[in-house]
Design a protein around this motif. Structure first.
Motif, PDB file in Angstrom:
ATOM      1  N   TRP A 228       4.769  -4.841   4.791  1.00 30.82           N
ATOM      2  CA  TRP A 228       4.373  -4.411   5.595  1.00 30.82           C
ATOM      3  C   TRP A 228       5.169  -5.714   6.074  1.00 30.82           C
ATOM      4  CZ3 TRP A 228      -1.569  -6.465   7.883  1.00 30.82           C
ATOM      5  CH2 TRP A 228      -1.082  -5.525   8.961  1.00 30.82           C
ATOM      6  N   ALA A 229       5.391  -6.473   5.703  1.00 26.87           N
ATOM      7  CA  ALA A 229       6.371  -7.687   6.042  1.00 26.87           C
ATOM      8  C   ALA A 229       7.072  -7.276   6.563  1.00 26.87           C
ATOM      9  CB  ALA A 229       6.001  -9.247   6.146  1.00 26.87           C
ATOM     10  N   SER A 230       7.803  -6.732   6.311  1.00 29.44           N
ATOM     11  CA  SER A 230       9.469  -6.642   5.841  1.00 29.44           C
ATOM     12  C   SER A 230       9.627  -6.152   6.937  1.00 29.44           C
ATOM     13  CB  SER A 230      10.220  -5.990   4.363  1.00 29.44           C
ATOM     14  OG  SER A 230      10.267  -6.713   3.720  1.00 29.44           O
ATOM     15  N   ALA A 231       8.643  -4.395   7.219  1.00 30.88           N
ATOM     16  CA  ALA A 231       9.053  -3.960   8.855  1.00 30.88           C
ATOM     17  C   ALA A 231       8.461  -4.485   9.785  1.00 30.88           C
ATOM     18  CB  ALA A 231       8.066  -2.926   8.692  1.00 30.88           C
ATOM     19  N   CYS A 232       7.270  -5.339   9.386  1.00 29.71           N
ATOM     20  CA  CYS A 232       7.976  -6.278  10.557  1.00 29.71           C
ATOM     21  C   CYS A 232       8.950  -7.415  11.250  1.00 29.71           C
ATOM     22  CB  CYS A 232       6.227  -6.792  10.950  1.00 29.71           C
ATOM     23  SG  CYS A 232       4.418  -5.967  10.989  1.00 29.71           S
TER      24      CYS A 232
END
Length: 492
Positions: A228-232
């Motif tokens: 999720w953090a990577s996508a953000c």
């Protein structure tokens, strides 16, 4: 303290469909409901993040309003959970959960709320996390039901608490921190698997996650957070997760999963846990300590020296995990008024992904753990060679787990339940890179914590914010016990 929330019933959908409900012992979108042996199994983690100043764009604010809604309701902490905005198809009030789930909260200074659309994208690869745990009446098992209409409840709340104090104090403000994670009613099936809450502060934001522990262990949860953090950040996750349970080649695994389920939840679809698990969590005192790389190296050397000096050398040098767990166990023995001949119990889970034959893919999402139990008399844990004796016991249990990963599930015995007041429960791992992976685009966390530590004698571990040391959070019943624990833990 003032709390309020944005209301809304919009949802983040996975866009994927699982045509059937799935039993916990076969392949596909499935999960067995595994529970830990004590209230410490309610693995709810607080993440306090160090965030660098960034200002959200107008487009970002419009994006947030579109998904969280514009309604507001003045409320207390619990009301913020009940009436908060939702991202998902799980409507209605959320009561305080009663069975194991995993919670995380991230406190970030000067930061916007994590983006909602990247969460939807991430859930496309983690579809079971957006599903529901259901009771399969035909077999008596529990499975995950997934459909294209499923989603994750997303709460947006506001608090006027001092985020600098929450992120910096050694001692936890338990009542405030408990309010930073979303509530999900898990007392009866069907129930949601995952919920997310973002709480705005003056100069920061907290991000909380609640995940059912029967669907995702710690390694799985951090894999999701990292994706999720990577996508953000606009990056592509490095690996594709898999939920295929056929990867686990474990003789008797199906029978084992079903037996544990029936032992802990005999009245399904009611999923209320045994009474020793249900605690008033706010009556505990909790503090966080950190050992840097030099501290850990000095501790390892001291353990090796003690073993050699007393004629009981260790078979191999201690790992950071074994050394720190041994130190915490001896501090636990010294800070509470145990009789010298009391047998003190140490419990921890070990990840078995790379210890099964054949090994399980590191990207496997689920619960792949074995329980380890060590026992030593209080007198031995207080003696001159206590650190060496405790380390030997930890190493011995790890060796046993490597030889037979299934044997560890014998911890469900009544004797263990009876020893809760003499048990120290370890959750997490010194290898969990919580601070490194949870950068949503505005820097690393300022602090990461286990929120729901619900046992007097629970210890939660993760890699420290510097990436080299280890963070250790401790829960005890009395403040005087905590002071005694600290005096030994930091002066070894």
């Amino acid at each position: 303290m003032r709390w309020s929330s944005r209301s809304g019933q919009s949802s983040i959908n996975t866009g994927r469909r699982c045509e059937r409900s799935c039993d916990p012992t076969s392949t596909g979108c499935r999960g067995a409901v595994h529970h830990q042996p004590s209230s410490g199994s309610l693995s709810h983690i607080l993440l306090l993040y160090r965030i660098y100043p960034h200002v959200a764009s107008q487009n970002y604010r419009r994006q947030l309003r579109r998904h969280a809604g514009d309604g507001r309701a003045a409320a207390g902490a619990d009301q913020a959970h009940r009436d908060g905005g939702t991202v998902g198809r799980h409507p209605g009030a959320a009561a305080r959960p009663a069975v194991p789930r995993r919670r995380h909260a991230a406190l970030r200074r000067h930061s916007p709320v994590p983006q909602v659309l990247p969460l939807a994208t991430t859930l496309g690869s983690f579809a079971p996390l957006a599903g529901r745990l259901v009771h399969l009446k035909d077999t008596g098992d529990v499975g995950i039901s997934c459909s294209a209409s499923d989603g994750v409840r997303f709460v947006v709340a506001v608090s006027d608490a001092d985020i600098r104090r929450l992120a910096g104090d050694e001692e936890h403000d338990v009542r405030v921190l408990e309010g930073l994670v979303p509530e999900v009613d898990m007392s009866e099936l069907p129930t949601a698997v995952l919920a997310v809450q973002a709480t705005r502060f003056e100069g920061g934001v907290a991000v909380g996650l609640t995940v059912h522990h029967g669907v995702a262990d710690g390694r799985s949860l951090w894999t999701f957070v990292e994706a999720w953090a990577s996508a953000c950040r606009g990056e592509i996750p490095g690996a594709t997760p898999t939920f295929d349970r056929s990867l686990i080649k474990l003789p008797g695994g199906e029978e084992l999963a079903s037996s544990i389920l029936r032992k802990l939840t005999p009245n399904l679809p009611s999923a209320t846990p045994p009474s020793p698990i249900r605690e008033d969590l706010t009556r505990f005192t909790r503090r966080t300590f950190a050992l840097d790389a030099q501290d850990i190296q000095r501790l390892k050397q001291r353990i090796v020296h003690l073993g050699e000096a007393h004629g009981t050398p260790l078979p191999r040098p201690p790992s950071a995990f074994a050394a720190i767990v041994a130190l915490a166990w001896t501090c636990f023995a010294r800070c509470k008024p145990f009789a010298a001949d009391d047998d003190l119990v140490l419990f921890f889970f070990a990840d078995t992904r790379d210890r099964l034959d054949p090994p399980v893919d590191a990207c496997y999402i689920g619960v792949c753990l074995a329980g380890c139990i060590a026992t030593l008399p209080a007198a031995e844990l207080r003696g001159e060679r206590a650190l060496a004796a405790a380390t030997l016991a930890v190493q011995h249990e790890i060796n046993k787990m490597k030889e037979d990963p299934v044997a560890g599930w014998n911890f469900m015995s009544p004797a263990l339940w009876a020893s809760l007041d003499r048990m120290m429960n370890i959750s997490g791992s010194s290898g969990f890179r919580a601070y490194e992976i949870a950068d949503f685009g505005w820097g690393k966390p300022r602090r990461t914590e286990n929120i729901r530590m619900n046992q007097g004698g629970q210890v939660a571990m993760m890699r420290a914010s510097d990436g080299q040391g280890v963070q250790v959070s401790v829960s005890l019943l009395h403040a005087a016990q905590m002071d005694e624990f600290k005096s030994h833990f930091l002066m070894f």
